[in-house]
Design a protein around this motif. Structure first.
Motif, PDB file in Angstrom:
ATOM      1  N   LEU A  27       0.822  -1.213   0.000  1.00 25.59           N
ATOM      2  CA  LEU A  27       0.000   0.000   0.000  1.00 25.59           C
ATOM      3  C   LEU A  27       0.856   1.263   0.000  1.00 25.59           C
ATOM      4  N   GLU A  28       2.037   1.185   0.595  1.00 24.84           N
ATOM      5  CA  GLU A  28       2.932   2.343   0.569  1.00 24.84           C
ATOM      6  C   GLU A  28       3.370   2.673  -0.855  1.00 24.84           C
ATOM      7  N   LYS A  29       3.533   1.659  -1.690  1.00 23.22           N
ATOM      8  CA  LYS A  29       3.859   1.907  -3.097  1.00 23.22           C
ATOM      9  C   LYS A  29       2.743   2.726  -3.751  1.00 23.22           C
ATOM     10  N   VAL A  30       1.518   2.366  -3.420  1.00 27.00           N
ATOM     11  CA  VAL A  30       0.366   3.040  -4.015  1.00 27.00           C
ATOM     12  C   VAL A  30       0.255   4.472  -3.502  1.00 27.00           C
ATOM     13  N   THR A  31       0.386   4.658  -2.198  1.00 28.34           N
ATOM     14  CA  THR A  31       0.220   6.004  -1.639  1.00 28.34           C
ATOM     15  C   THR A  31       1.360   6.930  -2.067  1.00 28.34           C
ATOM     16  N   ARG A  32       2.574   6.405  -2.181  1.00 32.57           N
ATOM     17  CA  ARG A  32       3.677   7.243  -2.683  1.00 32.57           C
ATOM     18  C   ARG A  32       3.415   7.670  -4.125  1.00 32.57           C
ATOM     19  N   SER A  33       2.862   6.764  -4.901  1.00 31.12           N
ATOM     20  CA  SER A  33       2.557   7.092  -6.298  1.00 31.12           C
ATOM     21  C   SER A  33       1.462   8.144  -6.382  1.00 31.12           C
ATOM     22  N   PHE A  34       0.449   8.022  -5.531  1.00 30.43           N
ATOM     23  CA  PHE A  34      -0.600   9.046  -5.519  1.00 30.43           C
ATOM     24  C   PHE A  34      -0.036  10.401  -5.095  1.00 30.43           C
ATOM     25  N   ALA A  35       0.899  10.400  -4.169  1.00 27.50           N
ATOM     26  CA  ALA A  35       1.526  11.660  -3.762  1.00 27.50           C
ATOM     27  C   ALA A  35       2.254  12.303  -4.938  1.00 27.50           C
ATOM     28  N   GLU A  36       2.917  11.484  -5.732  1.00 28.88           N
ATOM     29  CA  GLU A  36       3.622  12.001  -6.904  1.00 28.88           C
ATOM     30  C   GLU A  36       2.637  12.542  -7.934  1.00 28.88           C
ATOM     31  N   ILE A  37       1.544  11.809  -8.157  1.00 25.73           N
ATOM     32  CA  ILE A  37       0.521  12.271  -9.102  1.00 25.73           C
ATOM     33  C   ILE A  37      -0.098  13.580  -8.618  1.00 25.73           C
ATOM     34  N   LYS A  38      -0.376  13.666  -7.331  1.00 22.67           N
ATOM     35  CA  LYS A  38      -0.954  14.896  -6.772  1.00 22.67           C
ATOM     36  C   LYS A  38      -0.042  16.088  -7.016  1.00 22.67           C
TER      37      LYS A  38
END
Length: 213
Positions: free
Chosen positions: A133-144
């Motif tokens: 899940l950390e992979k996913v949340t880090r990616s969302f942070a980058e997209i944001k």
């Protein structure tokens, strides 16, 4: 062309949308595949037994990124330009990197689903789930941080298609609520769904209602 996939698969859905975007959907039939069934001939067609798998004459193509590259060749032949990977040089490399990011998010999310689906409760590893899940949340942070706005109309890029399918997948499987991490993507999804004709017809059954569905 024959596409082997299943309705819930976000990867198979990406291929369907991409085929429609480049104007080749009429040339592709869809045959359902069950990756858990040892008698499904998917395992003879693709030694990995994975979906999506695309049968093109005597050629068998997998995975999603390879199929997208093939569609890109078809797009160049049909339209004289790339739709899925527009631009040139580093523009194409950046687009493929964005696609890889979304596919990595989906891979991580699916591993979270598998952890609860295939492991007995007393054998599940919470730290493994957190790591994915950390992979996913880090990616969302980058997209944001990229301040996403959908502006490609009826010609979405490969990563646009992947992102739309990924957001729906996270809503469908409920590994996390992406709105908590990148709320502006709700507006992005509204604009994408209004512009891309194959978005709604390819939605998985029983997905939750949303403003863009």
């Amino acid at each position: 062309m024959i596409l082997r996939t299943s309705m819930p698969s976000p990867f198979g859905r990406m291929v369907k949308i991409a085929a429609d975007v480049i104007g080749m959907i009429a040339d592709m039939s869809v045959v359902s595949a069950d990756t858990n069934d040892p008698n499904d001939n998917l395992r003879q067609q693709n030694p990995l037994g994975k979906i999506p798998t695309l049968l093109v004459g005597d050629d068998i193509l997998y995975d999603t990124r390879v199929i997208f590259d093939y569609f890109d060749q078809l797009s160049m032949e049909k339209h004289g330009k790339s739709i899925l990977f527009p631009g040139s040089g580093m523009d194409i490399i950046r687009e493929k990197t964005r696609l890889a990011r979304v596919i990595g998010m989906l891979d991580a999310g699916i591993l979270v689903v598998y952890e609860s689906r295939f492991r007995p409760e007393n054998m599940r590893v919470d730290s493994f789930v957190e790591y994915q899940l950390e992979k996913v949340t880090r990616s969302f942070a980058e997209i944001k941080a990229e301040h996403p706005v959908y502006e490609n109309g009826a010609a979405p890029t490969a990563s646009d298609i992947a992102l739309a399918c990924a957001l729906d997948h996270f809503d469908y499987r409920k590994q996390l609520d992406w709105r908590d991490h990148c709320p502006s993507l709700a507006s992005w999804m509204i604009d994408f769904s209004n512009a891309v004709a194959s978005y709604k017809p390819t939605l998985p059954d029983d997905i939750d209602v949303a403003d863009w569905r």
